[in-house]
Design a protein around this motif. Sequence first.
Motif, mmCIF file in Angstrom:
data_model
loop_
_atom_site.group_PDB
_atom_site.id
_atom_site.type_symbol
_atom_site.label_atom_id
_atom_site.label_comp_id
_atom_site.label_asym_id
_atom_site.label_seq_id
_atom_site.Cartn_x
_atom_site.Cartn_y
_atom_site.Cartn_z
ATOM 1 N N MET A 10 0.820 -1.184 0.000
ATOM 2 C CA MET A 10 0.000 0.000 0.000
ATOM 3 C C MET A 10 0.871 1.257 0.000
ATOM 4 N N LEU A 11 1.880 1.344 0.860
ATOM 5 C CA LEU A 11 2.724 2.533 0.909
ATOM 6 C C LEU A 11 3.579 2.657 -0.347
ATOM 7 N N THR A 12 4.146 1.547 -0.792
ATOM 8 C CA THR A 12 4.961 1.559 -2.007
ATOM 9 C C THR A 12 4.126 1.947 -3.215
ATOM 10 N N THR A 13 2.910 1.439 -3.292
ATOM 11 C CA THR A 13 2.010 1.777 -4.393
ATOM 12 C C THR A 13 1.714 3.267 -4.396
ATOM 13 N N TYR A 14 1.536 3.848 -3.237
ATOM 14 C CA TYR A 14 1.249 5.280 -3.133
ATOM 15 C C TYR A 14 2.449 6.102 -3.599
ATOM 16 N N VAL A 15 3.647 5.722 -3.162
ATOM 17 C CA VAL A 15 4.854 6.443 -3.579
ATOM 18 C C VAL A 15 5.029 6.343 -5.090
ATOM 19 N N GLN A 16 4.810 5.162 -5.648
ATOM 20 C CA GLN A 16 4.918 4.982 -7.095
ATOM 21 C C GLN A 16 3.904 5.853 -7.832
ATOM 22 N N ALA A 17 2.688 5.919 -7.324
ATOM 23 C CA ALA A 17 1.655 6.759 -7.949
ATOM 24 C C ALA A 17 2.058 8.232 -7.884
ATOM 25 N N ALA A 18 2.643 8.645 -6.768
ATOM 26 C CA ALA A 18 3.093 10.032 -6.638
ATOM 27 C C ALA A 18 4.190 10.326 -7.652
ATOM 28 N N MET A 19 5.138 9.411 -7.805
ATOM 29 C CA MET A 19 6.252 9.647 -8.717
ATOM 30 C C MET A 19 5.807 9.632 -10.174
ATOM 31 N N GLN A 20 4.760 8.916 -10.485
ATOM 32 C CA GLN A 20 4.227 8.926 -11.847
ATOM 33 C C GLN A 20 3.611 10.280 -12.179
ATOM 34 N N ARG A 21 3.194 11.021 -11.156
ATOM 35 C CA ARG A 21 2.570 12.332 -11.348
ATOM 36 C C ARG A 21 3.567 13.478 -11.216
ATOM 37 N N ALA A 22 4.801 13.165 -10.842
ATOM 38 C CA ALA A 22 5.808 14.189 -10.586
ATOM 39 C C ALA A 22 6.092 15.011 -11.839
ATOM 40 N N ARG A 23 6.351 16.288 -11.605
ATOM 41 C CA ARG A 23 6.721 17.207 -12.681
ATOM 42 C C ARG A 23 8.053 17.846 -12.298
ATOM 43 N N TYR A 24 8.887 18.029 -13.302
ATOM 44 C CA TYR A 24 10.226 18.556 -13.070
ATOM 45 C C TYR A 24 10.471 19.779 -13.940
ATOM 46 N N GLU A 25 11.337 20.663 -13.443
ATOM 47 C CA GLU A 25 11.744 21.812 -14.235
ATOM 48 C C GLU A 25 13.130 22.243 -13.777
ATOM 49 N N LEU A 26 13.800 23.021 -14.615
ATOM 50 C CA LEU A 26 15.089 23.606 -14.266
ATOM 51 C C LEU A 26 14.845 24.991 -13.696
ATOM 52 N N ILE A 27 15.530 25.286 -12.590
ATOM 53 C CA ILE A 27 15.399 26.587 -11.948
ATOM 54 C C ILE A 27 16.796 27.192 -11.775
ATOM 55 N N ASP A 28 16.859 28.470 -11.505
ATOM 56 C CA ASP A 28 18.125 29.157 -11.266
ATOM 57 C C ASP A 28 18.485 28.979 -9.798
ATOM 58 N N ASN A 29 19.264 27.929 -9.510
ATOM 59 C CA ASN A 29 19.559 27.535 -8.140
ATOM 60 C C ASN A 29 20.816 26.669 -8.172
ATOM 61 N N PRO A 30 21.604 26.613 -7.093
ATOM 62 C CA PRO A 30 22.746 25.695 -7.068
ATOM 63 C C PRO A 30 22.318 24.228 -7.299
ATOM 64 N N GLU A 31 21.108 23.893 -6.910
ATOM 65 C CA GLU A 31 20.515 22.590 -7.234
ATOM 66 C C GLU A 31 19.413 22.880 -8.244
ATOM 67 N N PRO A 32 19.752 22.870 -9.538
ATOM 68 C CA PRO A 32 18.847 23.415 -10.552
ATOM 69 C C PRO A 32 17.643 22.553 -10.923
ATOM 70 N N TYR A 33 17.623 21.322 -10.483
ATOM 71 C CA TYR A 33 16.473 20.472 -10.817
ATOM 72 C C TYR A 33 15.445 20.559 -9.696
ATOM 73 N N TYR A 34 14.223 20.887 -10.070
ATOM 74 C CA TYR A 34 13.120 21.064 -9.125
ATOM 75 C C TYR A 34 12.025 20.080 -9.502
ATOM 76 N N GLY A 35 11.487 19.385 -8.505
ATOM 77 C CA GLY A 35 10.398 18.448 -8.762
ATOM 78 C C GLY A 35 9.296 18.600 -7.736
ATOM 79 N N GLU A 36 8.071 18.338 -8.179
ATOM 80 C CA GLU A 36 6.919 18.403 -7.285
ATOM 81 C C GLU A 36 5.860 17.416 -7.747
ATOM 82 N N VAL A 37 4.949 17.104 -6.838
ATOM 83 C CA VAL A 37 3.779 16.292 -7.150
ATOM 84 C C VAL A 37 2.588 17.236 -6.973
ATOM 85 N N PRO A 38 1.971 17.673 -8.082
ATOM 86 C CA PRO A 38 0.932 18.705 -7.996
ATOM 87 C C PRO A 38 -0.198 18.395 -7.015
#
Length: 82
Positions: free
Chosen positions: A1-29
């Motif tokens: 159940m928990l693993t399935t939820y994490v997998q579902a969240a990661m399937q919905r993840a969106r990424y973008e490049l930002i102006d930051n020392p760590e330039p990759y940004y990701g979120e789950v809307p």
Amino acid sequence: MLTTYVQAAMQRARYELIDNPEPYYGEVPELEGLWATGATLEACRENLVEAVEDWMLLSIARGMPVPPLGDATIRTPVKVSA
């Protein structure tokens, strides 16, 4: 159940490049306010998985609702006042 939820969240993840020392940004809307960054896309994904896991476990521990992500659901126990 928990693993399935994490997998579902990661399937919905969106990424973008930002102006930051760590330039990759990701979120789950669907998980408002949950995000991560990383020096590489892979590091960002790993950090986002950890953020989802931490957020999910904290929500469960506090008895807070965890929104469904498609068919992935987690039911939190209802706290009963003494």
